[in-house]
Design an enzyme around this catalytic site. Structure first.
Site, mmCIF file in Angstrom:
data_model
loop_
_atom_site.group_PDB
_atom_site.id
_atom_site.type_symbol
_atom_site.label_atom_id
_atom_site.label_comp_id
_atom_site.label_asym_id
_atom_site.label_seq_id
_atom_site.Cartn_x
_atom_site.Cartn_y
_atom_site.Cartn_z
ATOM 1 N N ASN A 1 -10.042 -1.818 -6.263
ATOM 2 C CA ASN A 1 -9.134 -1.020 -7.096
ATOM 3 C C ASN A 1 -9.540 -1.008 -8.567
ATOM 4 O O ASN A 1 -9.158 -0.098 -9.313
ATOM 5 C CB ASN A 1 -7.705 -1.565 -7.010
ATOM 6 C CG ASN A 1 -7.068 -1.389 -5.647
ATOM 7 O OD1 ASN A 1 -6.148 -2.133 -5.293
ATOM 8 N ND2 ASN A 1 -7.543 -0.443 -4.846
ATOM 9 N N ARG B 1 -10.920 2.162 -10.213
ATOM 10 C CA ARG B 1 -10.086 3.365 -10.320
ATOM 11 C C ARG B 1 -10.106 3.934 -11.736
ATOM 12 O O ARG B 1 -10.644 3.329 -12.663
ATOM 13 C CB ARG B 1 -8.650 3.051 -9.898
ATOM 14 C CG ARG B 1 -8.475 2.868 -8.397
ATOM 15 C CD ARG B 1 -7.018 2.669 -8.035
ATOM 16 N NE ARG B 1 -6.835 2.583 -6.601
ATOM 17 C CZ ARG B 1 -5.655 2.399 -6.018
ATOM 18 N NH1 ARG B 1 -4.559 2.286 -6.749
ATOM 19 N NH2 ARG B 1 -5.561 2.332 -4.693
ATOM 20 N N ARG C 1 1.718 9.706 -10.922
ATOM 21 C CA ARG C 1 1.047 8.614 -10.222
ATOM 22 C C ARG C 1 1.516 7.249 -10.725
ATOM 23 O O ARG C 1 1.812 6.339 -9.934
ATOM 24 C CB ARG C 1 -0.457 8.760 -10.424
ATOM 25 C CG ARG C 1 -1.324 7.655 -9.862
ATOM 26 C CD ARG C 1 -2.773 7.877 -10.261
ATOM 27 N NE ARG C 1 -2.927 7.881 -11.716
ATOM 28 C CZ ARG C 1 -4.041 8.268 -12.341
ATOM 29 N NH1 ARG C 1 -5.068 8.713 -11.638
ATOM 30 N NH2 ARG C 1 -4.118 8.222 -13.648
ATOM 31 N N ASP D 1 0.831 -1.205 0.000
ATOM 32 C CA ASP D 1 0.000 0.000 0.000
ATOM 33 C C ASP D 1 0.864 1.253 0.000
ATOM 34 O O ASP D 1 1.906 1.306 0.648
ATOM 35 C CB ASP D 1 -0.905 -0.010 1.247
ATOM 36 C CG ASP D 1 -2.020 1.003 1.154
ATOM 37 O OD1 ASP D 1 -2.387 1.400 0.024
ATOM 38 O OD2 ASP D 1 -2.537 1.417 2.209
ATOM 39 N N GLY D 2 0.407 2.282 -0.735
ATOM 40 C CA GLY D 2 1.049 3.589 -0.671
ATOM 41 C C GLY D 2 1.773 4.020 -1.924
ATOM 42 O O GLY D 2 2.508 5.016 -1.900
#
Length: 277
Positions: free
Chosen positions: A100, A103, A65, A52-53
């Site tokens: 996810n 997204r 990103r 995560d992150g």
């Protein structure tokens, strides 16, 4: 070329020395941790990793990103190497959840492209074959691009006969969905055996569910690490993690260092696991 003022040059020299000393101290601490972890001997038999992150790392670093996801993929290779170094028998890494998949399409396309690239890289990675690592993708993969599915299938096929470390890549994965799929598979098996729904429900046991999980032949994870500072499982291996030990690390996944990994393992080794007793 114009030379730097003496004061500015001195400041830069001091900063360089500080960075060198800091790096040396971290390296020394890392080596001590590694010795302690190896000396203790008790390692997870199945390590769960919630990666995560990536996006927050990119944002904090002033990067795009997508680059955060790319650096995160490289980090996964590093962590696999650390697991192999220590002889951890099984690991499950969660790279894409069912949630996810909602997204931004451009971000999702980049993640799936990375998945294809990494699957093809693992299929030819000398470490995978030298250590006889069996790799499997677990989750719901319906709707994945054909080239991604082909890359995952090729990786699984090339490592299916290996008897070394087991590496599960959880992609398109959700813990609730896994349990539902396991129940469906069990009920279908009971129906195929001629049992009624009433009989199947009456005799249903936890072992029946466990037998139909995505990686049913892998022991339940005894240690789960989540990076980025979030303190929740978010659906990771809900059924299997009933007695897992958890470790939440403040570092974003792309910045996860070997010293962080070793510190987590040392913490695990200091715990008294009672399994409800």
């Amino acid at each position: 070329m114009k030379s730097l003022p003496a004061a500015q040059l001195a400041l830069r020299t001091v900063q360089t020395v500080r960075n060198t000393v800091r790096s040396a101290l971290v390296w020394g601490y890392e080596q001590r941790l590694a010795r302690e972890v190896r000396t203790h001997g008790r390692l997870p038999q199945h390590l769960g990793l919630i990666l995560d992150g990536n996006r927050r790392f990119a944002r904090a670093s002033g990067l795009q990103r997508e680059l955060g996801h790319s650096i995160g993929a490289d980090k996964a290779h590093e962590v696999l190497h650390w697991c192999l170094e220590l002889g951890i028998p099984a690991a499950t890494i969660w790279v894409l959840s069912t949630d996810n998949r909602s997204r931004d399409p451009q971000e999702l396309a980049h993640i799936l492209s990375l998945l294809e690239k990494e699957a093809r890289a693992l299929a030819t990675d000398p470490r995978i074959h030298a250590n006889r690592v069996r790799v499997r993708a677990i989750g719901q993969h319906g709707g994945f691009p054909p080239q991604v599915l082909a890359a995952l299938q090729d990786l699984e096929t090339k490592t299916a006969h290996y008897d070394g470390m087991r590496l599960n890549i959880a992609v398109g994965y959700g813990g609730r969905e896994e349990i539902v799929d396991a129940v469906k598979a069990h009920l279908q098996a009971q129906a195929n055996a001629g049992l009624s729904l009433t009989d199947a429900a009456q005799h249903l046991t936890p072992d029946d569910i466990s037998a139909h999980l995505y990686a049913a032949d892998t022991p339940d994870p005894d240690f789960i690490i989540r990076t980025s500072g979030e303190i929740r499982l978010s659906g990771f291996m809900l059924w299997q993690s009933v007695y897992s030990e958890y470790y939440f690390c403040d570092v974003y996944w792309p910045g996860f260092r070997r010293v962080d990994f070793l510190r987590a393992l040392r913490d695990y080794q200091g715990r008294d696991r009672r399994f409800g007793r």
